[in-house]
Design an enzyme around this catalytic site. Structure first.
Site, short mmCIF file in Angstrom:
data_model
loop_
_atom_site.label_atom_id
_atom_site.label_comp_id
_atom_site.label_asym_id
_atom_site.label_seq_id
_atom_site.Cartn_x
_atom_site.Cartn_y
_atom_site.Cartn_z
N GLY A 19 9.13 -4.25 -8.61
CA GLY A 19 9.90 -3.01 -8.92
C GLY A 19 11.38 -3.19 -8.95
O GLY A 19 11.59 -3.91 -7.94
N HIS B 52 4.00 2.03 -8.15
CA HIS B 52 3.09 0.86 -8.13
C HIS B 52 2.19 0.71 -9.47
O HIS B 52 1.73 -0.18 -9.93
CB HIS B 52 2.27 0.99 -7.04
CG HIS B 52 3.01 0.91 -5.60
ND1 HIS B 52 3.34 1.82 -4.88
CD2 HIS B 52 3.97 -0.23 -5.01
CE1 HIS B 52 3.83 1.41 -3.75
NE2 HIS B 52 4.22 0.10 -3.90
N LEU C 250 0.27 3.61 -2.02
CA LEU C 250 0.75 3.53 -3.52
C LEU C 250 1.26 4.84 -4.21
O LEU C 250 0.76 5.76 -3.81
CB LEU C 250 -0.41 3.12 -4.23
CG LEU C 250 -1.05 1.65 -3.93
CD1 LEU C 250 -2.40 1.30 -4.67
CD2 LEU C 250 0.15 0.56 -3.72
N HIS C 251 1.88 4.86 -4.97
CA HIS C 251 2.58 5.96 -5.52
C HIS C 251 2.60 5.63 -7.39
O HIS C 251 2.19 4.30 -7.63
CB HIS C 251 3.78 6.23 -5.22
CG HIS C 251 5.02 5.21 -5.25
ND1 HIS C 251 5.35 4.68 -6.25
CD2 HIS C 251 5.36 4.62 -4.09
CE1 HIS C 251 6.42 3.68 -5.74
NE2 HIS C 251 6.39 3.53 -4.56
N GLY D 72 0.96 -1.37 0.02
CA GLY D 72 -0.15 0.05 0.08
C GLY D 72 0.89 1.37 -0.16
O GLY D 72 2.06 1.26 -0.28
N GLN E 249 8.32 -8.95 7.96
CA GLN E 249 9.42 -8.40 7.18
C GLN E 249 9.75 -7.23 7.83
O GLN E 249 10.86 -6.61 7.13
CB GLN E 249 9.14 -8.25 5.77
CG GLN E 249 8.15 -7.03 5.15
CD GLN E 249 7.75 -7.41 3.79
OE1 GLN E 249 7.14 -8.35 3.33
NE2 GLN E 249 8.62 -6.43 3.05
N SER F 149 7.19 4.37 -0.77
CA SER F 149 6.01 4.73 -0.11
C SER F 149 6.53 5.29 1.24
O SER F 149 5.89 6.26 1.86
CB SER F 149 5.46 3.35 0.38
OG SER F 149 5.15 2.59 -0.52
N ASP G 113 13.65 -2.13 -5.19
CA ASP G 113 13.90 -3.18 -4.31
C ASP G 113 14.59 -4.24 -5.02
O ASP G 113 14.01 -5.56 -5.15
CB ASP G 113 12.63 -3.92 -3.48
CG ASP G 113 12.05 -2.85 -2.88
OD1 ASP G 113 12.72 -1.97 -2.12
OD2 ASP G 113 10.66 -2.43 -3.04
O1 PAF Z 1 7.71 -4.84 -2.10
C1 PAF Z 1 6.86 -4.72 -1.42
O2 PAF Z 1 6.16 -3.96 -1.11
C2 PAF Z 1 6.69 -5.96 -0.12
O3 PAF Z 1 8.12 -6.46 0.14
C3 PAF Z 1 5.82 -7.17 -0.88
C4 PAF Z 1 6.55 -7.80 -2.19
C5 PAF Z 1 4.59 -6.55 -1.19
C6 PAF Z 1 5.89 -8.42 0.14
O4 PAF Z 1 5.46 -7.84 1.41
#
Ligand code: PAF
Length: 283
Positions: A149, A37, A33-34, A31, A61, A188, A152
């Site tokens: 993307g 995304h 979002l920009h 979420g 995470q 984000s 990351d």
């Molecule tokens: O890149 C992200 O936004 C997150 O690491 C993902 C891939 C949605 C997993 O939670």
């Protein structure tokens, strides 16, 4: 756009689509979002019959509880952006839906060095949590293609390795970094920056662009010194790492540089409490 919160509801929408032979594209997100995304959603729409986007802020995470707490959750504007983009299905599960009975057991995968360097070193446990939720989401959506993307980059490398290792029946689509007009990679977390931090953060792309410009003429040790010196001049930012690595193996690159070697420069910094990462392909 249909909005569903459970895997069963999701399957009731996707099962008939699969039966008809329709292709499913999937954009997993947390979420906030920009435009970056939305560029993944647009690509999925162009390449598939049905596009599913998920929004789930995955607790496992986050190695820093404060980072999880402050992570932005603008659900209404996210929903509106996806609706406007033409996304077909938004999957927005609860924590209980993804971690049944509070079972936070993580996948115990051997990624070699892929999850041990750079982000792996600075954010212990991050990739185990990431791959656990990505695997759960893949199982729920069963997409033909999934969109990630390149900002990351290490996450993308690990997801590609996981899909290949387990022979998962889907294609990972790598998407370019989206940048704001001043060069800052869209993230984000950018919305958490103060105006001063936001301005200072342009040093990140500018340094990467300078590194790219001198690539081929400067030694790697000189490039590292240049980056350290640039960040030392900017008190608002704290450099976590700058690494020049093999694009496929993430092994640190040393001279001599072979022209056919795929190489990427990766950077991580803190602006106050906010962690920002970026990268640039060098060859
Ligand atoms: O890149 C992200 O936004 C997150 O690491 C993902 C891939 C949605 C997993 O939670």
């Amino acid at each position: 756009m249909k909005i569903v919160a459970t895997k069963d509801e999701l399957e009731s929408l996707l099962g008939p689509q699969r039966a008809k032979g329709n292709s499913i594209g999937f954009v997993p997100t947390m979420g906030a979002l920009h435009k970056g995304h939305i560029s993944l959603v647009n690509l999925s729409i162009a390449e598939n019959d049905i596009t599913v986007c998920s929004i789930f802020v995955n607790p496992t995470q986050f190695n820093d509880p404060a980072d999880l707490k402050r992570y932005p959750r603008p659900v209404d504007s996210d929903r509106q952006m996806l609706e406007n983009a033409g996304c077909d299905i938004l999957f927005i599960p609860s924590i209980e839906e993804m971690y049944l009975d509070n079972d936070y057991t993580l996948l115990n995968e051997d990624f070699g060095i892929l999850d041990k360097v750079m982000e792996g070193q600075s954010r212990p446990g991050h990739f185990a949590g990431m791959i656990t939720i990505v695997n759960k989401l893949f199982n729920a959506v069963k997409p033909h293609k999934a969109y990630f993307g390149n900002k990351d980059f290490q996450q993308l490398t690990i997801v590609k390795y996981f899909v290949k290792k387990h022979n998962l029946p889907l294609t990972i689509r790598e998407c370019p970094i989206s940048r704001d007009d001043d060069g800052l990679a869209m993230s984000s977390r950018n919305r958490l920056l103060s105006p001063e931090e936001r301005k200072a953060a342009t040093l990140i792309p500018n340094t990467l662009f300078s590194v790219k410009k001198t690539w081929g003429t400067a030694k790697i040790s000189d490039l590292k010194k240049f980056v350290l010196d640039e960040f030392a001049k900017e008190p608002i930012l704290k450099l976590d790492y700058f690494e020049v690595v093999n694009f496929d193996t993430l092994i640190s690159v040393t001279e001599p540089i072979l022209p056919e070697m795929p190489i990427i420069a990766c950077i991580a910094t803190f602006a106050g409490k906010i962690r920002l990462i970026d990268n640039i392909r060098l060859q």
